[in-house]
Write a protein that holds these residues in place. Sequence first.
Motif, PDB file in Angstrom:
ATOM      1  N   GLU A 103      -6.426   5.585   1.873  1.00  0.00           N
ATOM      2  CA  GLU A 103      -7.590   4.717   2.039  1.00  0.00           C
ATOM      3  C   GLU A 103      -8.122   4.242   0.693  1.00  0.00           C
ATOM      4  O   GLU A 103      -8.458   3.070   0.520  1.00  0.00           O
ATOM      5  CB  GLU A 103      -8.718   5.429   2.805  1.00  0.00           C
ATOM      6  CG  GLU A 103      -8.335   5.893   4.195  1.00  0.00           C
ATOM      7  CD  GLU A 103      -7.583   7.232   4.183  1.00  0.00           C
ATOM      8  OE1 GLU A 103      -7.657   7.994   3.188  1.00  0.00           O
ATOM      9  OE2 GLU A 103      -6.883   7.495   5.179  1.00  0.00           O
ATOM     10  N   LEU A 160       0.809  -1.225   0.000  1.00  0.00           N
ATOM     11  CA  LEU A 160       0.000   0.000   0.000  1.00  0.00           C
ATOM     12  C   LEU A 160       0.841   1.274   0.000  1.00  0.00           C
ATOM     13  O   LEU A 160       0.661   2.138  -0.862  1.00  0.00           O
ATOM     14  CB  LEU A 160      -0.956  -0.008   1.202  1.00  0.00           C
ATOM     15  CG  LEU A 160      -1.743   1.271   1.458  1.00  0.00           C
ATOM     16  CD1 LEU A 160      -2.639   1.614   0.271  1.00  0.00           C
ATOM     17  CD2 LEU A 160      -2.556   1.134   2.725  1.00  0.00           C
ATOM     18  N   GLY A 191      -5.770   1.789  -0.858  1.00  0.00           N
ATOM     19  CA  GLY A 191      -5.944   0.521  -0.162  1.00  0.00           C
ATOM     20  C   GLY A 191      -7.171  -0.235  -0.653  1.00  0.00           C
ATOM     21  O   GLY A 191      -7.156  -1.466  -0.775  1.00  0.00           O
TER      22      GLY A 191
END
Length: 184
Positions: A167, A142, A170
Amino acid sequence: MKTDRQQQRSGSPKMVLAPLQSTGERQETETGRRRDGGASFKTARTPIFLEWPLEQLPGLSAEDGEGLGKCGLITTTQLRQQAATKKEQQLLAERLRVRVESVQKWVALAELSSVPSVGCEYCGLLLHAGVASVGQLAQMPLHRLHQQILRVQVTMMQRRDLCPGVELVGRWIAEAKLLATHAR
């Protein structure tokens, strides 16, 4: 109700469910409801990918899109299926009178756009960051991927604030893992 062809030309993505692995699993319909009237996609056991009209792919000129249309290719799924191998990509390039590298780029963009949270909006950014397939995206750490994307964004756009958040990146990786696992 729009037909599949009308929907493909309208510019909206079409949700496609992957085939079920076992007969015991329930399958959801395109509307997000199971055939038995049950819950939404959040409970789906099979990965969902998106199919886009080719005209939505970044970097595909109107002329090239028209040429692909004359070959019967109007969606990203059709392109991925018809140009799945190096030989098929070479044949398509010859038929369109374009470089094979262009066809390979379009296939990579089509594959990356099949990840629901990536779509056509971010597939070009991922390709510029060095990610060329869903399998490769699924294996990326990530923070490393986010740093590569940030570097591309700053270099090309000279704007850090346009970089997708950690986020979201991800989420791309998580969805790619689901798709890659299902493809095996």
